[in-house]
Design a protein around this motif. Structure first.
Motif, PDB file in Angstrom:
ATOM      1  N   LYS A   1      72.206  56.139  52.381  1.00 55.54           N
ATOM      2  CA  LYS A   1      71.178  57.263  52.355  1.00 55.54           C
ATOM      3  C   LYS A   1      69.937  56.642  52.323  1.00 55.54           C
ATOM      4  O   LYS A   1      68.888  57.094  53.187  1.00 55.54           O
ATOM      5  N   PHE A   2      69.671  55.643  51.689  1.00 55.18           N
ATOM      6  CA  PHE A   2      68.602  54.935  51.731  1.00 55.18           C
ATOM      7  C   PHE A   2      68.049  54.258  53.033  1.00 55.18           C
ATOM      8  O   PHE A   2      66.835  54.455  53.195  1.00 55.18           O
ATOM      9  N   CYS A   3      69.186  54.035  53.761  1.00 55.69           N
ATOM     10  CA  CYS A   3      68.827  53.457  55.243  1.00 55.69           C
ATOM     11  C   CYS A   3      68.371  54.634  56.096  1.00 55.69           C
ATOM     12  O   CYS A   3      68.355  54.090  57.396  1.00 55.69           O
ATOM     13  N   GLU A   4      68.670  55.745  56.039  1.00 54.47           N
ATOM     14  CA  GLU A   4      68.534  56.978  57.073  1.00 54.47           C
ATOM     15  C   GLU A   4      67.099  56.924  57.426  1.00 54.47           C
ATOM     16  O   GLU A   4      66.986  57.302  58.548  1.00 54.47           O
ATOM     17  N   GLY A   5      66.071  56.292  56.762  1.00 58.65           N
ATOM     18  CA  GLY A   5      64.699  56.359  57.500  1.00 58.65           C
ATOM     19  C   GLY A   5      63.870  56.379  56.498  1.00 58.65           C
ATOM     20  O   GLY A   5      64.061  56.050  55.216  1.00 58.65           O
ATOM     21  N   VAL A   6      62.552  56.472  56.828  1.00 59.32           N
ATOM     22  CA  VAL A   6      61.417  56.351  56.031  1.00 59.32           C
ATOM     23  C   VAL A   6      60.611  57.902  56.097  1.00 59.32           C
ATOM     24  O   VAL A   6      60.651  58.535  57.277  1.00 59.32           O
ATOM     25  N   GLY A   7      60.126  58.479  55.021  1.00 56.70           N
ATOM     26  CA  GLY A   7      59.518  59.716  55.146  1.00 56.70           C
ATOM     27  C   GLY A   7      60.047  60.545  53.807  1.00 56.70           C
ATOM     28  O   GLY A   7      60.994  60.099  53.006  1.00 56.70           O
ATOM     29  N   GLU A   8      59.565  61.742  53.424  1.00 54.01           N
ATOM     30  CA  GLU A   8      59.608  62.626  52.408  1.00 54.01           C
ATOM     31  C   GLU A   8      61.146  63.057  52.326  1.00 54.01           C
ATOM     32  O   GLU A   8      61.306  63.542  51.226  1.00 54.01           O
ATOM     33  N   GLY A   9      61.634  63.040  53.524  1.00 54.04           N
ATOM     34  CA  GLY A   9      63.127  63.470  53.770  1.00 54.04           C
ATOM     35  C   GLY A   9      64.005  62.481  53.304  1.00 54.04           C
ATOM     36  O   GLY A   9      65.423  62.941  53.472  1.00 54.04           O
ATOM     37  N   THR A  10      63.779  61.296  52.839  1.00 54.93           N
ATOM     38  CA  THR A  10      64.745  60.230  52.784  1.00 54.93           C
ATOM     39  C   THR A  10      64.470  59.788  51.241  1.00 54.93           C
ATOM     40  O   THR A  10      63.454  60.124  50.607  1.00 54.93           O
ATOM     41  N   ILE A  11      65.550  59.331  50.514  1.00 52.70           N
ATOM     42  CA  ILE A  11      65.326  58.735  48.995  1.00 52.70           C
ATOM     43  C   ILE A  11      64.461  57.570  49.063  1.00 52.70           C
ATOM     44  O   ILE A  11      64.331  56.927  49.955  1.00 52.70           O
ATOM     45  N   ASP A  12      64.131  57.314  47.769  1.00 58.96           N
ATOM     46  CA  ASP A  12      63.149  56.220  47.373  1.00 58.96           C
ATOM     47  C   ASP A  12      63.962  55.069  47.154  1.00 58.96           C
ATOM     48  O   ASP A  12      63.423  53.912  47.256  1.00 58.96           O
ATOM     49  N   VAL A  13      64.618  55.232  46.117  1.00 59.70           N
ATOM     50  CA  VAL A  13      65.558  54.128  45.757  1.00 59.70           C
ATOM     51  C   VAL A  13      67.053  54.420  45.630  1.00 59.70           C
ATOM     52  O   VAL A  13      67.747  55.350  45.560  1.00 59.70           O
ATOM     53  N   ALA A  14      67.768  53.285  45.900  1.00 56.88           N
ATOM     54  CA  ALA A  14      69.289  52.932  45.894  1.00 56.88           C
ATOM     55  C   ALA A  14      69.685  52.381  44.636  1.00 56.88           C
ATOM     56  O   ALA A  14      69.212  51.048  44.812  1.00 56.88           O
ATOM     57  N   ASN A  15      70.393  53.070  43.879  1.00 53.07           N
ATOM     58  CA  ASN A  15      71.064  52.009  42.729  1.00 53.07           C
ATOM     59  C   ASN A  15      72.277  51.402  43.345  1.00 53.07           C
ATOM     60  O   ASN A  15      73.025  51.951  44.053  1.00 53.07           O
ATOM     61  N   ALA A  16      72.491  50.168  42.966  1.00 54.70           N
ATOM     62  CA  ALA A  16      73.896  49.153  43.569  1.00 54.70           C
ATOM     63  C   ALA A  16      74.474  48.606  42.261  1.00 54.70           C
ATOM     64  O   ALA A  16      73.556  47.963  41.902  1.00 54.70           O
ATOM     65  N   SER A  17      75.711  48.419  42.296  1.00 50.25           N
ATOM     66  CA  SER A  17      76.224  47.398  41.636  1.00 50.25           C
ATOM     67  C   SER A  17      76.817  46.107  42.268  1.00 50.25           C
ATOM     68  O   SER A  17      77.847  45.444  41.787  1.00 50.25           O
ATOM     69  N   ARG A  18      76.290  45.924  43.414  1.00 47.55           N
ATOM     70  CA  ARG A  18      76.132  44.823  44.295  1.00 47.55           C
ATOM     71  C   ARG A  18      75.117  44.584  45.004  1.00 47.55           C
ATOM     72  O   ARG A  18      74.240  45.546  45.318  1.00 47.55           O
ATOM     73  N   LYS A  19      74.915  43.359  45.635  1.00 45.59           N
ATOM     74  CA  LYS A  19      73.761  43.033  46.348  1.00 45.59           C
ATOM     75  C   LYS A  19      73.718  44.072  47.684  1.00 45.59           C
ATOM     76  O   LYS A  19      74.774  44.172  48.372  1.00 45.59           O
ATOM     77  N   ILE A  20      72.868  44.372  48.313  1.00 46.27           N
ATOM     78  CA  ILE A  20      72.749  45.121  49.787  1.00 46.27           C
ATOM     79  C   ILE A  20      73.376  43.984  50.682  1.00 46.27           C
ATOM     80  O   ILE A  20      73.183  42.813  50.742  1.00 46.27           O
ATOM     81  N   LYS A  21      74.166  44.758  51.668  1.00 46.77           N
ATOM     82  CA  LYS A  21      75.033  43.650  52.688  1.00 46.77           C
ATOM     83  C   LYS A  21      73.987  43.545  53.722  1.00 46.77           C
ATOM     84  O   LYS A  21      73.112  44.378  54.161  1.00 46.77           O
ATOM     85  N   ASP A  22      74.378  42.474  54.475  1.00 47.98           N
ATOM     86  CA  ASP A  22      73.642  42.223  55.878  1.00 47.98           C
ATOM     87  C   ASP A  22      73.834  43.391  56.754  1.00 47.98           C
ATOM     88  O   ASP A  22      72.642  43.808  57.295  1.00 47.98           O
ATOM     89  N   LYS A  23      74.979  44.027  56.797  1.00 49.84           N
ATOM     90  CA  LYS A  23      74.849  45.010  57.970  1.00 49.84           C
ATOM     91  C   LYS A  23      74.061  46.237  57.367  1.00 49.84           C
ATOM     92  O   LYS A  23      73.709  47.252  58.156  1.00 49.84           O
ATOM     93  N   GLU A  24      73.999  46.287  56.047  1.00 50.55           N
ATOM     94  CA  GLU A  24      73.105  47.585  55.570  1.00 50.55           C
ATOM     95  C   GLU A  24      71.723  47.372  55.792  1.00 50.55           C
ATOM     96  O   GLU A  24      71.018  48.225  56.121  1.00 50.55           O
ATOM     97  N   ILE A  25      71.374  46.042  55.678  1.00 51.86           N
ATOM     98  CA  ILE A  25      69.966  45.574  55.904  1.00 51.86           C
ATOM     99  C   ILE A  25      69.672  45.849  57.396  1.00 51.86           C
ATOM    100  O   ILE A  25      68.696  46.430  57.738  1.00 51.86           O
ATOM    101  N   ALA A  26      70.612  45.612  58.530  1.00 49.63           N
ATOM    102  CA  ALA A  26      70.547  45.866  59.666  1.00 49.63           C
ATOM    103  C   ALA A  26      70.548  47.503  59.983  1.00 49.63           C
ATOM    104  O   ALA A  26      69.673  48.022  60.710  1.00 49.63           O
TER     105      ALA A  26
END
Length: 347
Positions: A68-93
């Motif tokens: 959800k965090f990676c869906e885009g920028v703007g008011e229609g997207t969430i601001d913060v993603a909680n994670a019990s692990r580090k973000i993955k390279d494919k998610e950064i991409a």
């Protein structure tokens, strides 16, 4: 701010349940069920201590939150993603493809779970294999998958006493359950070699589906009374042990440390659980916890920067803060994290 008000609801371990804001004046957060209780406490306290609305906190898991965090920028997207692990390279991409290029990674601390029993009972030195063989619904005997026949801890490990297996583990709604399943039961399944047998017997259209089925077989706990889910908090687990001296409970480290007059703790893979061994990662049932902030939303969504700073403040995430009371091991590098958040440092 020298005084933090914490209402009963803010101190509750239950999630903050809220619908989406009608206007984007609220910080919106989603992700890890493990981080959810901590984020819920912070969100409620934030709403009570600042001139901003209480942030909206939702669960769904680390992967779902980051998606959800990676869906885009703007008011229609969430601001913060909680994670019990580090973000993955494919998610950064994936984030980058959708214009989410500036991400602040915030480590909030560490969590760890311990295995404790009555202070006057038998002591244990566990490995993940012991817990898999004790609690998994199915195990492998002579190459065959069978219903778990083990009745006592001596059946599991000849070095253990012939004490009835009676474990009290967090229910599936608790984040601790996820840690227990992944870091203990699944790890034990792999250590014993049972995972390969489950994988060979698994059904599925592809290897990914078969692996998922094998993992599910590993972590499915027995339902014959040897394992009891505790849907309440750790005080309920303690009460169960007090009424059943053979019981062994799964606790957060902080709760155990507040009850050393009643409980003794087991080692795991030869390591004694402690704030130091969990923070260093030496204790195997531990991991760092994170949240990720969409930097493009800072200064646009009211309170976002203030929320991030408040979360990692000494008042909240410090060793004497309310998050520690609910099991978060304070990060020994918290001061550096505070400075990084204040400076808006991105990955």
């Amino acid at each position: 701010m020298s005084l933090i008000k914490l209402s009963a609801s803010a101190m509750a371990i239950a999630a903050v349940c809220a619908t989406a804001a009608s206007a984007r004046d609220q910080v919106q957060i989603a992700g890890s069920s493990t981080v959810l209780p901590y984020a819920s406490i912070v969100a409620e306290a934030f709403g009570e201590n600042f001139d901003f609305p209480t942030p909206v906190v939702e669960s769904g898991g680390s992967s779902a939150g980051l998606k959800k965090f990676c869906e885009g920028v703007g008011e229609g997207t969430i601001d913060v993603a909680n994670a019990s692990r580090k973000i993955k390279d494919k998610e950064i991409a994936a984030c980058a493809e959708n214009g989410v290029t500036d991400i602040m990674e915030v480590r909030i601390g560490y969590d760890g779970i311990v295995f404790a029993s009555d202070i006057n009972g038998n002591g244990f030195e566990f490995t993940p294999s012991d817990w898999f063989l004790a609690l998994s619904d199915k195990i492998v005997v002579d190459g065959q998958i069978v219903a778990n026949p083990n009745k006592t801890w001596a059946d599991v490990n000849a070095n253990f006493p012939a004490q009835n297996i009676q474990a009290f583990v967090p229910g599936t709604k608790h984040g601790t359950r996820e840690v227990f399943e992944d870091k203990v039961i699944l790890a034990g399944c792999e250590e014993t070699g049972a995972f390969e047998t489950f994988l060979a017997a698994a059904e599925g259209d592809d290897e990914k589906a078969k692996k998922k089925a094998a993992e599910k077989a590993c972590i499915s706990l027995r339902t014959d009374g040897a394992s009891t889910d505790i849907d309440g908090d750790y005080t309920e687990t303690l009460a169960r042990i007090e009424s059943n001296k053979d019981g062994i409970g799964v606790f957060g480290l902080a709760f155990y440390e507040n009850n050393t007059d009643k409980l003794q703790v087991a080692t795991m893979s030869g390591v004694v659980p402690s704030t130091e061994s969990i923070a260093s990662g030496d204790y195997p049932v531990s991991r760092p916890l994170y949240f990720y902030v969409k930097s493009a939303h800072i200064g646009v969504i009211p309170g976002l920067q203030e929320y991030a700073e408040f979360f990692v403040s000494d008042d909240m995430a410090g060793p004497d803060g309310p998050l520690a009371e609910y099991g978060l091991v304070s990060d020994p590098e918290l001061e550096q994290t505070q400075a990084a958040v204040a400076g808006g440092n991105n990955m």
